[in-house]
Write an enzyme that holds these catalytic residues in place. Structure first.
Site, PDB file in Angstrom:
ATOM      1  N   LYS A 129     102.412   0.948  53.504  1.00  0.00           N
ATOM      2  CA  LYS A 129     103.471  -0.030  53.246  1.00  0.00           C
ATOM      3  C   LYS A 129     103.678  -0.154  51.752  1.00  0.00           C
ATOM      4  CE  LYS A 129     105.924  -2.866  55.898  1.00  0.00           C
ATOM      5  NZ  LYS A 129     106.198  -2.713  57.341  1.00  0.00           N
ATOM      6  N   GLY A 241     115.008 -16.247  62.490  1.00  0.00           N
ATOM      7  CA  GLY A 241     115.271 -15.155  61.535  1.00  0.00           C
ATOM      8  C   GLY A 241     116.475 -14.362  61.986  1.00  0.00           C
ATOM      9  N   GLY A 243     117.973 -11.511  60.206  1.00  0.00           N
ATOM     10  CA  GLY A 243     118.201 -10.285  59.438  1.00  0.00           C
ATOM     11  C   GLY A 243     118.427  -9.145  60.414  1.00  0.00           C
ATOM     12  N   ASN A 244     118.051  -7.932  60.028  1.00  0.00           N
ATOM     13  CA  ASN A 244     118.256  -6.756  60.883  1.00  0.00           C
ATOM     14  C   ASN A 244     117.630  -6.958  62.267  1.00  0.00           C
ATOM     15  OD1 ASN A 244     116.962  -4.146  62.010  1.00  0.00           O
ATOM     16  ND2 ASN A 244     118.614  -3.346  60.743  1.00  0.00           N
ATOM     17  N   ALA A 245     116.343  -7.338  62.307  1.00  0.00           N
ATOM     18  CA  ALA A 245     115.651  -7.457  63.597  1.00  0.00           C
ATOM     19  C   ALA A 245     116.227  -8.605  64.426  1.00  0.00           C
ATOM     20  CB  ALA A 245     114.158  -7.661  63.371  1.00  0.00           C
ATOM     21  N   GLY A 246     116.392  -9.771  63.824  1.00  0.00           N
ATOM     22  CA  GLY A 246     116.836 -10.942  64.575  1.00  0.00           C
ATOM     23  C   GLY A 246     118.252 -10.815  65.108  1.00  0.00           C
TER      24      GLY A 246
END
Ligand code: GLU
Length: 445
Positions: A129, A241, A243-246
């Site tokens: 990471k 959340g 963002g992309n995932a949410g």
């Protein structure tokens, strides 16, 4: 995260119990959490102390300082990291996060979780990471590009298609991956698309990568509902959340499973609708105003209230330490689907186990992202590109297989889903380490 009860609608208040606001995440060290989770699984597996010692630490880490000329003429030196936790099963894999609250311990934890994620999905990859302490929300595109290129200049000797393959994470996106791929290719003097994944389609990205994390999450929610006997059509969800995932998870829960999204939030606040809100309208509103707050047809809701909503599925989809000993007792969801990495502390896990909340642990639930990243890497290396349907089907197959392995282990070992996921993943990494002979005495040395 801002979440004050004064902004809460009457409807939402009646539906929820008031719970304590969560403590700031700085109080909880994600690396200590990752190590404690690992210890629990090692105990269950009876793993030898030498192996534990290898697995508890990252193998390698680099700290870099990135001098960047800002638009106002000043030079700012940003701090960055790349951590390689373990490469016994193959090149390290894992995203790069740009975030003002990034710390080396967060990157260490995220790198370790990537090792388990790749092993659980049976990808021939290890875990790594990266992170840069910066606030993309306050930076121009030119400044972001400078940070991205400087970061690659400083770490390029440590990454590569057969060493370590970065990808997007929180606040990094396909454009940033494109700059990074370009910088690396210039440094090594040849086009190298397989050094990084999550690229735009025009530069060797994979079909289906953009919403892959969410799609994988939704496939695991579908499997969990099947296991628990919950009918997905009309079932309810709340998403923390956006963002992309949410945002993609909200949309795909509606599109693929026919679910109703009662609430979503972001770092500026949350919105609620008893009838179910339109995820696309929230995305559109956020694109215009930088927040979901004020999406037409919704009323405000605080984060504490969102987390305590009576829903079938609660999806933490932002950062670490969202579900803690302070608020997990108030959670009324049947399923917690961890689209985020590390959203649940050990205390919260214990409370969920007592209450019978079914947790789909992060490195299973959000593994769709790295799985399609792996597909992208495979496609880059063979210069042969797949269609969207092919990606979806292969992803579905892998998510279902991993889910079933974890569920079977959890039932067999009489343990929670997280510990079961660790047991499957840790055994695979330990096997690779043994086969490589890392723990054998070396003759003649
Ligand atoms: N950052 C994502 C994760 O945490 C994706 C990593 C990757 O695609 O390599 O899983």
């Amino acid at each position: 995260m801002p979440s004050s009860s004064s902004r809460t609608s009457g409807a939402a208040v009646k539906k929820t119990r008031v719970v304590a606001e969560r403590k700031p995440s700085q109080e909880l060290n994600p690396f200590a959490l990752a190590q404690a989770q690992l210890d629990k699984a090692c105990d269950k597996l009876g793993l030898e102390p030498e192996m534990r010692a290898v697995l508890r630490q990252p193998m390698r880490e680099l700290h870099v300082a990135l001098p960047v000329r800002l638009d106002d003429g000043r030079v700012q030196v940003f701090q960055g990291f790349r951590v390689q936790h373990n490469d016994a099963r193959g090149p390290c894999k894992g995203g790069i996060r740009f975030h003002p609250a990034e710390t080396i311990d967060t990157v260490r934890a995220l790198a370790m979780w990537m090792t388990w994620k790749c092993a659980l999905m049976d990808l021939p990859l290890g875990g790594g990471k990266g992170g840069v302490i910066c606030n993309p929300k306050e930076m121009s595109s030119r400044e972001l590009q400078q940070v991205a290129r400087e970061y690659i200049r400083q770490i390029y000797h440590m990454i590569g298609p057969d060493q370590d393959v970065p990808a997007p994470d929180v606040y990094t996106d396909p454009q940033i991956m494109a700059w990074m791929m370009d910088e690396y290719s210039r440094l090594v003097g040849r086009h190298t698309p397989d050094v990084i994944t999550g690229k735009p389609l025009a530069l060797g990205g994979s079909a289906g990568r953009q919403d892959a994390t969410a799609r994988g999450t939704v496939y695991t929610v579908r499997e969990a509902c099947r296991h628990l006997g919950i009918l997905t059509k009309g079932a309810t969800a709340a998403i923390q959340g956006y963002g992309n995932a949410g945002a993609y998870t909200a949309q795909l829960l509606v599109d693929l499973l026919g679910m109703k999204i009662l609430a979503v939030n972001d770092s500026r606040g949350g919105v609620y609708s008893a009838e179910g809100l339109d995820p696309a309208a929230a995305v559109e509103h956020k694109a215009k105003t930088k927040s979901v707050v004020g999406t037409p047809g919704t009323s405000p809701i605080s984060e504490a209230e969102l987390l305590a909503l009576e829903v079938d599925v609660l999806v933490p989809a932002a950062l670490e330490n969202v579900l803690t000993g302070h608020n997990a007792g108030a959670v009324r969801a049947k399923i917690v689907a961890e689209a985020a990495n590390g959203p649940t502390t050990l205390e919260a896990d214990d409370l969920f186990a007592d209450k019978g909340v079914f947790v789909i642990p992060d490195f299973l639930c959000n593994a769709g992202g790295v799985t399609v990243s792996y597909f992208e890497w495979v496609q880059n290396r063979s210069s042969w590109y797949w269609g969207e349907q092919e990606v979806y089907e292969r992803l579905d197959g892998r998510m279902v297989r991993a889910f079933r392995e974890v569920l079977a282990t959890s039932l067999e070992a009489k343990t929670d889903m997280r510990t079961a996921a660790y047991m499957v993943a840790v055994q695979r990494v330990a096997e690779a380490i043994r086969l490589r002979g890392w723990l054998e005495p070396r003759s003649g040395v």
